[in-house]
Design an enzyme around this catalytic site. Structure first.
Site, short mmCIF file in Angstrom:
data_model
loop_
_atom_site.label_atom_id
_atom_site.label_comp_id
_atom_site.label_asym_id
_atom_site.label_seq_id
_atom_site.Cartn_x
_atom_site.Cartn_y
_atom_site.Cartn_z
N GLU A 9 5.89 -5.05 -6.53
CA GLU A 9 4.68 -4.68 -7.27
C GLU A 9 4.54 -3.17 -7.30
O GLU A 9 5.38 -2.43 -6.78
CB GLU A 9 3.45 -5.32 -6.62
CG GLU A 9 3.17 -4.81 -5.20
CD GLU A 9 1.98 -5.46 -4.54
OE1 GLU A 9 1.58 -6.57 -4.97
OE2 GLU A 9 1.44 -4.88 -3.56
N ASP B 117 -3.70 2.38 -3.81
CA ASP B 117 -3.08 2.34 -5.14
C ASP B 117 -3.39 3.62 -5.93
O ASP B 117 -3.82 3.55 -7.09
CB ASP B 117 -3.57 1.11 -5.92
CG ASP B 117 -3.61 -0.15 -5.06
OD1 ASP B 117 -2.66 -0.36 -4.28
OD2 ASP B 117 -4.60 -0.91 -5.16
#
Length: 319
Positions: free
Chosen positions: A197, A17
């Site tokens: 997401e 991420d």
């Protein structure tokens, strides 16, 4: 492409991420999910290649119990109206083990010039229209309005998470209604999990683009694309279009699997757009892929089509 844009990938090891932001002081500020998921770490460097060996500072530690105590995921660093903000998701130790991934979103604020040495204050939970699993928040400003984009589970909609957008009253408070942007609907979005997401925003060529990631976090993870005209009502779901196919997915040839949860920055001279993304060097062999720390941060220059859309190319191959 010039040698000076050949990034030493991975640029940061074991940081899923990844979020890289080039500030006005000339530094790239970097954060990402730290294995163990119990802290938020920042580092900075004058080049993307220098981030791996840059000084690492833990700016926030998970609480020992209660909310914000477990599974600290996907921090992002933003500079808004002169202050620094970190958005992240966290679970609570008060939740039963079978519901361990019931994350909520939170914000931190730092008013000092240097976020690595400054004081961070907890601004609390960023509350949305539903009290449910939510994560992966990002923000962007457009025409004087601050927007918040995030992933959330709606119990009335099949799947694990959808994408939403809302206006912000301030950097830790939403106002008005939440607009549904995207649900997992195509075959490539529903492998293992039904997930949308990891949104990231880039404004170019008269459009607002939102990339996002879908499916399980193994080699099936891939990136999709939404876009809207910059003059449209961004809180109107009909303003947004969605690509039917992934725009960035695993490369067997380059041994980069499950690319996604990206961010955007620019090259050192500011002349090129750079995609920052995580990927694995091999397919997930066994167990929960979230427990495998081999998602590494990579940097890749990308280009734009004649129609004004991003062309990310293939992971590991110059555009």
């Amino acid at each position: 492409m010039s040698d000076k844009y050949q990034y030493n990938n991975p640029i940061v090891l074991e940081r899923a991420d990844p979020w890289a932001y080039k500030h006005t002081d000339g530094y790239y500020y970097f954060t990402g999910s730290v294995p163990g998921y119990q802290e938020i770490e920042l580092r900075r460097a004058k080049t993307l290649n220098d981030l791996e060996n840059a000084e690492k500072v833990t700016v926030w530690q998970a609480h020992s119990e209660g909310e914000m105590s477990r599974l600290i995921w996907a921090p992002e660093l933003h500079f808004i109206e002169g202050n620094w903000y970190i958005y992240f998701a966290a679970a609570s130790s008060n939740q039963p083990k079978e519901h361990e991934n019931q994350h909520r979103m939170y914000a931190l604020e730092c008013k000092d010039a240097n976020p690595l040495t400054g004081t961070w204050e907890e601004k609390g939970q960023v509350k949305t229209h539903i009290n449910s699993f939510s994560l992966d928040a990002t923000t962007f400003e457009h025409n004087g309005t601050l927007y918040y984009v995030w992933a959330q589970k709606d119990p009335a909609i099949p799947g694990n998470s959808n994408l939403y957008i809302s206006e912000m009253e301030n950097p830790w408070t939403l106002k008005g209604h939440a607009t549904l942007l995207s649900i997992p609907e195509y075959d490539w979005e529903v492998i293992g999990y039904l997930v949308n997401e990891g949104a990231a925003v880039i404004k170019r060529n008269g459009k607002i683009f939102i990339t996002y990631s879908a499916s399980a976090t193994d080699e099936n993870y891939a990136m999709g694309l939404l876009w809207a005209d910059e003059n449209s009502d961004l809180l109107d779901g009909y303003s947004w279009s969605k690509a039917k196919d992934p725009v960035f997915s695993s490369s067997e040839e380059n041994s980069l699997y499950g690319p996604g949860h990206n961010s955007f920055t620019v090259s050192e001279d500011g002349e090129h757009d750079v995609l920052i993304y995580h990927a694995r060097p091999e397919k997930n062999k066994e167990g929960n892929p979230l427990n495998n720390p081999n998602r590494h941060a990579n940097a890749q220059i990308f280009t734009w089509t004649e129609e004004g859309f991003p062309d990310f190319g293939i992971p590991g191959s110059p555009s």
